[in-house]
Design a protein around this motif. Structure first.
Motif, PDB file in Angstrom:
ATOM      1  N   GLU A  90      -2.866   3.927  -4.775  1.00 52.77           N
ATOM      2  CA  GLU A  90      -3.110   2.909  -3.965  1.00 52.77           C
ATOM      3  C   GLU A  90      -3.483   1.566  -4.799  1.00 52.77           C
ATOM      4  OE1 GLU A  90      -3.927   0.786  -0.427  1.00 52.77           O
ATOM      5  OE2 GLU A  90      -3.003   2.850  -1.058  1.00 52.77           O
ATOM      6  N   ASN A  92      -2.062   0.798  -7.711  1.00 51.39           N
ATOM      7  CA  ASN A  92      -0.660   0.542  -8.120  1.00 51.39           C
ATOM      8  C   ASN A  92      -0.085  -0.267  -7.072  1.00 51.39           C
ATOM      9  OD1 ASN A  92      -1.299   1.390 -10.628  1.00 51.39           O
ATOM     10  ND2 ASN A  92      -0.268   3.413 -10.318  1.00 51.39           N
ATOM     11  N   ARG A  93      -0.024   0.393  -5.786  1.00 50.78           N
ATOM     12  CA  ARG A  93       0.604  -0.225  -4.762  1.00 50.78           C
ATOM     13  C   ARG A  93       0.127  -1.519  -4.250  1.00 50.78           C
ATOM     14  NH1 ARG A  93       0.070  -1.060   0.385  1.00 50.78           N
ATOM     15  NH2 ARG A  93      -2.087  -0.001   0.654  1.00 50.78           N
ATOM     16  N   LYS A  94      -1.200  -1.619  -4.245  1.00 47.76           N
ATOM     17  CA  LYS A  94      -1.625  -3.116  -4.001  1.00 47.76           C
ATOM     18  C   LYS A  94      -1.377  -4.104  -4.932  1.00 47.76           C
ATOM     19  CE  LYS A  94      -5.828  -1.535  -1.124  1.00 47.76           C
ATOM     20  NZ  LYS A  94      -7.260  -1.553  -1.047  1.00 47.76           N
ATOM     21  N   VAL A  96       1.229  -3.846  -6.907  1.00 49.37           N
ATOM     22  CA  VAL A  96       2.834  -4.324  -6.660  1.00 49.37           C
ATOM     23  C   VAL A  96       2.733  -5.418  -5.488  1.00 49.37           C
ATOM     24  CG1 VAL A  96       5.017  -3.453  -6.029  1.00 49.37           C
ATOM     25  CG2 VAL A  96       3.721  -1.983  -7.630  1.00 49.37           C
ATOM     26  N   GLU A  97       1.812  -5.058  -4.460  1.00 53.44           N
ATOM     27  CA  GLU A  97       2.085  -5.885  -3.265  1.00 53.44           C
ATOM     28  C   GLU A  97       1.461  -7.257  -3.815  1.00 53.44           C
ATOM     29  OE1 GLU A  97       0.023  -4.199  -0.288  1.00 53.44           O
ATOM     30  OE2 GLU A  97       1.551  -2.788   0.537  1.00 53.44           O
ATOM     31  N   SER A  98       0.229  -7.142  -4.438  1.00 54.17           N
ATOM     32  CA  SER A  98      -0.244  -8.740  -5.025  1.00 54.17           C
ATOM     33  C   SER A  98       0.650  -9.218  -5.775  1.00 54.17           C
ATOM     34  CB  SER A  98      -1.436  -8.272  -5.939  1.00 54.17           C
ATOM     35  OG  SER A  98      -2.301  -7.663  -4.968  1.00 54.17           O
ATOM     36  N   ASN A  99       1.288  -8.559  -6.798  1.00 49.62           N
ATOM     37  CA  ASN A  99       2.371  -9.262  -7.602  1.00 49.62           C
ATOM     38  C   ASN A  99       3.546  -9.602  -6.688  1.00 49.62           C
ATOM     39  OD1 ASN A  99       1.007  -8.457  -9.972  1.00 49.62           O
ATOM     40  ND2 ASN A  99       2.087  -6.761 -10.184  1.00 49.62           N
ATOM     41  N   GLN A 100       3.758  -9.258  -5.566  1.00 52.89           N
ATOM     42  CA  GLN A 100       4.831  -9.767  -4.964  1.00 52.89           C
ATOM     43  C   GLN A 100       4.510 -10.976  -4.267  1.00 52.89           C
ATOM     44  OE1 GLN A 100       5.909  -6.209  -2.251  1.00 52.89           O
ATOM     45  NE2 GLN A 100       7.440  -5.465  -3.911  1.00 52.89           N
ATOM     46  N   LEU A 101       3.199 -10.751  -3.763  1.00 52.93           N
ATOM     47  CA  LEU A 101       2.763 -11.932  -2.899  1.00 52.93           C
ATOM     48  C   LEU A 101       2.621 -13.211  -3.831  1.00 52.93           C
ATOM     49  CD1 LEU A 101       0.020 -10.235  -0.728  1.00 52.93           C
ATOM     50  CD2 LEU A 101       1.946 -11.343  -0.106  1.00 52.93           C
ATOM     51  N   SER A 104       5.824 -14.331  -4.561  1.00 54.16           N
ATOM     52  CA  SER A 104       6.176 -15.314  -3.320  1.00 54.16           C
ATOM     53  C   SER A 104       5.609 -16.705  -3.413  1.00 54.16           C
ATOM     54  CB  SER A 104       5.830 -14.456  -2.002  1.00 54.16           C
ATOM     55  OG  SER A 104       6.411 -15.527  -0.912  1.00 54.16           O
TER      56      SER A 104
END
Length: 479
Positions: A90, A92-94, A96-101, A104
């Motif tokens: 979780e 790692n997923r977050k 990754v999402e944080s990195n993507q955000l 962006s």
């Protein structure tokens, strides 16, 4: 544990007790009692085996309990590992999402920064190229902005002006440091005007800037052309108003003067006729008529001089009924139309509300307005004279409504067409040929100016060619 039991047995066999026991299994002759020894050994072995079995049972139970505890611990560890693994996944997923955000957001920030940079350049270009003079100052009066228009008029490049005080960079500027401090301290916009020998006119506006670094922005607008055009327009309007007033007065004077000239011609013809025996009576009649016409001319000129001399800079409180009555009396003496209709021949109807308050006004100007409207009415009434059953009538209505004095002057003469109503209050309007006599009934721009501009009121007309016209005037009662 078994190892310890064997050690005890070995020690016991090696002890004196063991030796005595061995002797115990021998008879008196020294022979070994094998049966007893076997029984003893069997019993001992059974005891040892029993002890070992009990121990093994206890150990087995302990081992079983330990296995259960180990199984529980294993399950707990597996559960914790699963939970930790899930948490890590979780995270790692977050992550990754944080990195993507974050990527962006960084990209958006890059776009915003580029847009902001473009906007700043665009605003700078606007400020630099705008036709107004724009000067930015900090709280100490030092120049922070200096656009091209200022460069053109002052002859000082922005590179030289930036960092200097305004008065060092542009000594002829009429703004003083007190203006800058006042705008900053009071957070108030200040408007100034500057005129140079009545040739150049500037509107100066000082805008305060309230922020981390207080300062002001100065906008200087060259309004020379607009001011010149406005002054010329005002001058033309004044000339048109004065021309209209003078033409009206000239029209009023021309009628009795023409009558005097006719009397003079009659006087000359009578004096030349030697056969007339009633010369004295005729001459006395002509003299009386000429005197009346001369008095009328004198009253018209006196009214014009009174209008010119009695102009007050401030309004006076006046009874509008008295002003109207005085104007009516004056009109009976000075108003007549070229075809012979006199104002004193017109029927007047009054509708006056009781208890009317006084009105702040310019009395002589209002009298001129009422005279112009009576003259207009007489002109319209004359056009309808000769109609069967027609009685020339003017109705005067005075009333109060919503803190305003309402004045209506209504006549039953020939009304105005739609085109005439649209242009009635425009200067120099006339629907007659320029070669014809001046039409006083078509020039009311001066009256409109007095009501709307000088008295901050309203003026309008409603008319029908068959019924007549009504002029509506509204004047504020309060100062």
């Amino acid at each position: 544990m078994i190892k310890y039991v064997f050690i005890v047995l070995v020690l016991c066999l090696q002890s004196s007790w063991a030796a005595a026991a061995v002797d115990w299994f021998k008879d008196d002759e020294g022979r070994t009692k094998w049966q007893h020894l076997a029984n003893f050994s069997s019993a001992t072995l059974i005891i040892i085996l029993s002890i070992t079995a009990i121990y093994l049972l206890i150990y087995s139970r302990r081992a079983h309990r330990a296995n259960r505890e180990l199984t529980t611990i294993k399950k707990e560890l597996e559960q914790r590992v699963k939970e930790r693994t899930a948490a890590v996944e979780e995270s790692n997923r977050k992550l990754v999402e944080s990195n993507q955000l974050l990527e962006s957001e960084v990209a958006q920030h890059v776009i915003t920064a580029n847009q902001l940079r473009s906007s700043e350049l665009y605003v700078k270009d606007i400020l630099t190229s705008m036709p107004l003079m724009l000067v930015g100052l900090n709280k100490d009066g030092q120049v922070t902005q200096w656009n091209k228009r200022v460069e053109e008029l002052s002859g000082v490049p922005s590179e030289e002006a930036l960092g200097k005080t305004l008065w060092e960079a542009y000594p002829t500027m009429t703004i003083v440091p007190e203006h800058i401090q006042q705008a900053i301290e009071q957070n108030k916009i200040i408007h100034l005007k500057q005129s140079l020998r009545s040739l150049s006119h500037f509107d100066i506006t000082i805008y305060p800037l309230q922020g981390p670094e207080p300062g002001v922005v100065i906008l200087v607008d060259d309004v020379s052309k607009e001011t010149t055009a406005e002054n010329l327009l005002i001058h033309n309007d004044k000339m048109s108003f004065m021309g209209e007033l003078a033409s009206s007065m000239a029209h009023d004077i021309n009628i009795p003067l023409q009558a005097i000239l006719m009397d003079l011609k009659r006087f000359k013809n009578i004096m030349a006729d030697q056969q007339r025996v009633d010369k004295t009576a005729l001459l006395e009649s002509i003299y009386s008529d000429m005197s009346d016409k001369g008095d009328k001319v004198a009253k018209i000129i006196h009214n014009l001089l009174t209008f010119a001399r009695n102009r007050n800079s401030e309004k006076q409180m006046a009874d509008i009924v008295d002003v109207m009555e005085h104007t009516v009396n004056l009109g009976k003496e000075v108003i007549s139309v070229s075809d012979g209709l006199m104002f004193n021949q017109v029927k007047l109807e009054w509708q006056v509300e009781k208890g009317l308050p006084q009105v702040p006004c310019y009395i002589t100007e209002l009298q001129q307005v009422f005279l112009s409207l009576f003259r207009h009415a007489c002109t319209a009434l004359q056009k309808k004279m000769g109609t069967e059953g027609f009685e020339p009538t003017i109705k005067i209505i005075l009333s109060e409504s919503y803190d305003n004095m309402w004045i209506k002057i209504q006549h039953n003469g020939v009304g105005l067409s739609s085109e005439e109503q649209m242009s009635l209050f425009e200067p120099f309007f006339s629907n007659t040929d320029p070669a014809n006599d001046f039409d006083t009934g078509q020039h009311l721009s001066f009256s409109y100016y007095i009501i709307t501009e000088q008295h901050q009121g309203h003026m309008a007309v409603t008319s029908d060619p068959e019924v007549g016209s009504t002029f509506h005037m509204q004047i504020p009662i309060t100062r």
